[in-house]
Structure formats: structure tokens, C-alpha cells
Design a protein around this motif. Structure first.
Motif, mmCIF file in Angstrom:
data_model
loop_
_atom_site.group_PDB
_atom_site.id
_atom_site.type_symbol
_atom_site.label_atom_id
_atom_site.label_comp_id
_atom_site.label_asym_id
_atom_site.label_seq_id
_atom_site.Cartn_x
_atom_site.Cartn_y
_atom_site.Cartn_z
ATOM 1 N N LEU A 1 0.813 -1.215 0.000
ATOM 2 C CA LEU A 1 0.000 0.000 0.000
ATOM 3 C C LEU A 1 0.851 1.272 0.000
ATOM 4 O O LEU A 1 0.314 2.377 0.098
ATOM 5 N N GLY A 2 2.155 1.132 -0.067
ATOM 6 C CA GLY A 2 3.040 2.296 -0.121
ATOM 7 C C GLY A 2 3.137 3.057 1.182
ATOM 8 O O GLY A 2 3.339 4.269 1.183
ATOM 9 N N CYS A 3 3.011 2.358 2.305
ATOM 10 C CA CYS A 3 3.072 3.002 3.614
ATOM 11 C C CYS A 3 4.514 3.112 4.095
ATOM 12 O O CYS A 3 5.333 2.223 3.843
ATOM 13 N N ALA A 4 4.803 4.193 4.813
ATOM 14 C CA ALA A 4 6.137 4.427 5.351
ATOM 15 C C ALA A 4 6.268 3.930 6.783
ATOM 16 O O ALA A 4 7.379 3.852 7.308
ATOM 17 N N ALA A 5 5.153 3.604 7.432
ATOM 18 C CA ALA A 5 5.188 3.158 8.824
ATOM 19 C C ALA A 5 3.945 2.317 9.103
ATOM 20 O O ALA A 5 2.976 2.346 8.339
ATOM 21 N N ILE A 6 4.014 1.599 10.206
ATOM 22 C CA ILE A 6 2.875 0.818 10.694
ATOM 23 C C ILE A 6 2.611 1.269 12.132
ATOM 24 O O ILE A 6 3.535 1.291 12.949
ATOM 25 N N HIS A 7 1.390 1.646 12.431
ATOM 26 C CA HIS A 7 0.975 1.963 13.799
ATOM 27 C C HIS A 7 -0.020 0.897 14.242
ATOM 28 O O HIS A 7 -1.037 0.703 13.587
ATOM 29 N N THR A 8 0.284 0.235 15.337
ATOM 30 C CA THR A 8 -0.585 -0.822 15.845
ATOM 31 C C THR A 8 -1.072 -0.447 17.231
ATOM 32 O O THR A 8 -0.269 -0.128 18.102
ATOM 33 N N THR A 9 -2.371 -0.499 17.418
ATOM 34 C CA THR A 9 -2.963 -0.304 18.730
ATOM 35 C C THR A 9 -3.327 -1.682 19.257
ATOM 36 O O THR A 9 -4.175 -2.369 18.686
ATOM 37 N N LEU A 10 -2.653 -2.096 20.322
ATOM 38 C CA LEU A 10 -2.945 -3.391 20.932
ATOM 39 C C LEU A 10 -3.983 -3.219 22.028
ATOM 40 O O LEU A 10 -3.905 -2.259 22.801
ATOM 41 N N PRO A 11 -4.929 -4.131 22.102
ATOM 42 C CA PRO A 11 -5.888 -4.065 23.203
ATOM 43 C C PRO A 11 -5.145 -4.168 24.534
ATOM 44 O O PRO A 11 -4.166 -4.909 24.645
ATOM 45 N N ASP A 12 -5.593 -3.427 25.518
ATOM 46 C CA ASP A 12 -4.943 -3.387 26.827
ATOM 47 C C ASP A 12 -4.777 -4.782 27.414
ATOM 48 O O ASP A 12 -3.773 -5.084 28.022
ATOM 49 N N ARG A 13 -5.746 -5.652 27.216
ATOM 50 C CA ARG A 13 -5.671 -6.986 27.804
ATOM 51 C C ARG A 13 -4.639 -7.855 27.100
ATOM 52 O O ARG A 13 -4.304 -8.915 27.574
ATOM 53 N N THR A 14 -4.101 -7.420 25.960
ATOM 54 C CA THR A 14 -3.077 -8.184 25.251
ATOM 55 C C THR A 14 -1.737 -8.112 25.967
ATOM 56 O O THR A 14 -0.959 -9.046 25.943
ATOM 57 N N VAL A 15 -1.463 -6.984 26.628
ATOM 58 C CA VAL A 15 -0.172 -6.774 27.269
ATOM 59 C C VAL A 15 -0.293 -7.114 28.748
ATOM 60 O O VAL A 15 -1.063 -6.489 29.474
ATOM 61 N N GLN A 16 0.478 -8.104 29.180
ATOM 62 C CA GLN A 16 0.457 -8.526 30.579
ATOM 63 C C GLN A 16 1.464 -7.694 31.351
ATOM 64 O O GLN A 16 2.657 -7.757 31.087
ATOM 65 N N ARG A 17 0.993 -6.925 32.299
ATOM 66 C CA ARG A 17 1.872 -6.024 33.020
ATOM 67 C C ARG A 17 2.774 -6.730 34.032
ATOM 68 O O ARG A 17 3.826 -6.246 34.377
ATOM 69 N N ASP A 18 2.358 -7.867 34.544
ATOM 70 C CA ASP A 18 3.117 -8.548 35.594
ATOM 71 C C ASP A 18 4.104 -9.579 35.061
ATOM 72 O O ASP A 18 4.748 -10.263 35.824
ATOM 73 N N SER A 19 4.216 -9.696 33.751
ATOM 74 C CA SER A 19 5.059 -10.734 33.176
ATOM 75 C C SER A 19 6.309 -10.130 32.557
ATOM 76 O O SER A 19 6.250 -9.116 31.886
ATOM 77 N N ARG A 20 7.454 -10.768 32.788
ATOM 78 C CA ARG A 20 8.694 -10.325 32.154
ATOM 79 C C ARG A 20 8.707 -10.707 30.683
ATOM 80 O O ARG A 20 9.318 -10.056 29.882
#
Length: 186
Positions: A125-144
Motif C-alpha cells: 500500500l506504499g506506507c512508510a510506517a505501521i501503527h498498531t494499537t494493541l488491546p490493553d488486555r493483550t499486554v500482561q503487566r506482571d510478566s517479564r
């Protein structure tokens, strides 16, 4: 990583099949709400309502759509929605939302297949960048170690912003009117 995963645009006939994946990131989402969202995105992607995810006759992906990752038997293991849009700093950018992986055994493999599909779309599509919004529940805050964000980092993505959301329907009582004429959450 399983090389048997195949990235494909979501077809109109697959909208219901994708519903359980979307529920993993949006529990309580009504099937009619998902159907309306997916149909509107597929209609805007093709301009004709065919739901094929490519610009007709051009072989180029549509500027908006839903990409899935499926196994050889056609079972969906992940998806994301996307739109190519202008961005102040990056120019034409592939904006990705609703990134979901639903696999018991190879989360990283599915995520990597989605990321490869994302990069391929952006390049086509001729894009220069990709911006991804991850759902909050996708990222585990307590995990290394967290497989989905780790896959993003491994594939060269970096955290650039933090996105906040204020739900006006809840906070300011701007909920759309319901059938009896009342507003929601009064």
C-alpha cells in the motif's frame, strides 16, 4: 513457529467464523455489532461489497479491511483490522487495530504470521510506517516475557505512543438513543 499459517483477507462469508476471535479482545461484544463493523469495513474496502479485500482488477490490497491468519484447514487463529491513512510524522501509514491471537499452542507463530502480513500490506500500500494499537488486555503487566509484544519487538516494532480512551457514552452520557427514545445509562 508454524509455517502452515496463511494470511488471508477476511471474506464476507467468514464474518461469523471470526466472531469468537474478536470476543477474546472484546468480551460482551454483540454478534450484530461485530457483523455491522466487519461488513462496513469490507464494504468500504472493496467499494462493491464483494468482501475480497483487494482493489478490483488491480491485485493490490484495499486501503482498509480485515486480515486473518488461518491454518491449512481454514480455521482462524488470529486477525487484525487495518486502514492506510495519512500521518503527520510518517506520511502514509498502515493503522492496525483489533489485533488478536487465539491459539493454545503457538501464540508466537500466529502473531509472527500476522506481523508478516501487516508488513506485506504496508509495503504493497506504499506506507512508510505501521501503527498498531494493541488491546490493553493483550499486554500482561506482571510478566517479564509476553509473547505478543515480544513478537512485535523482534520484528522491529517499537513503542512510540501511549493511547488513552475516554468513552463519552459512559462518562458524558452521550450514548445513542435506544428504541424507546431514552438515552443509555440514565
Amino acid at each position: 513457529m508454524d509455517d502452515g499459517f496463511i494470511a488471508k483477507p477476511l471474506g464476507r462469508r467468514q464474518i461469523d467464523q471470526a466472531y469468537p476471535l474478536v470476543c477474546a479482545i472484546a468480551p460482551g461484544l454483540g454478534v450484530d455489532q461485530w457483523r455491522a463493523f466487519a461488513a462496513a469495513l469490507l464494504d468500504s474496502a472493496t467499494g462493491s461489497g464483494s468482501g475480497k479485500g483487494t482493489v478490483e482488477g488491480a491485485g493490490r490490497p484495499a486501503d482498509r479491511g480485515i486480515m486473518t491468519v488461518q491454518n491449512a484447514q481454514g480455521y482462524m487463529h488470529g486477525l487484525f483490522s487495518y486502514a492506510a491513512e495519512p500521518h503527520l510524522l510518517h506520511g502514509r501509514t498502515l493503522c492496525v487495530d483489533n489485533f488478536v491471537v487465539l491459539d493454545l499452542f503457538d501464540v508466537a507463530g500466529v502473531a509472527e504470521a500476522l506481523l508478516r502480513a501487516m508488513e506485506g500490506l504496508a509495503r504493497q500500500l506504499g506506507c512508510a510506517a505501521i501503527h498498531t494499537t494493541l488491546p490493553d488486555r493483550t499486554v500482561q503487566r506482571d510478566s517479564r516475557r509476553d509473547p505478543i509484544p515480544d513478537c512485535f519487538r523482534t520484528e522491529g516494532h517499537r513503542q512510540e505512543t501511549i493511547r488513552f480512551c475516554k468513552d463519552l457514552a459512559v462518562v458524558n452520557d452521550n450514548a445513542p438513543a435506544v428504541a424507546d427514545g431514552r438515552r443509555g445509562a440514565e
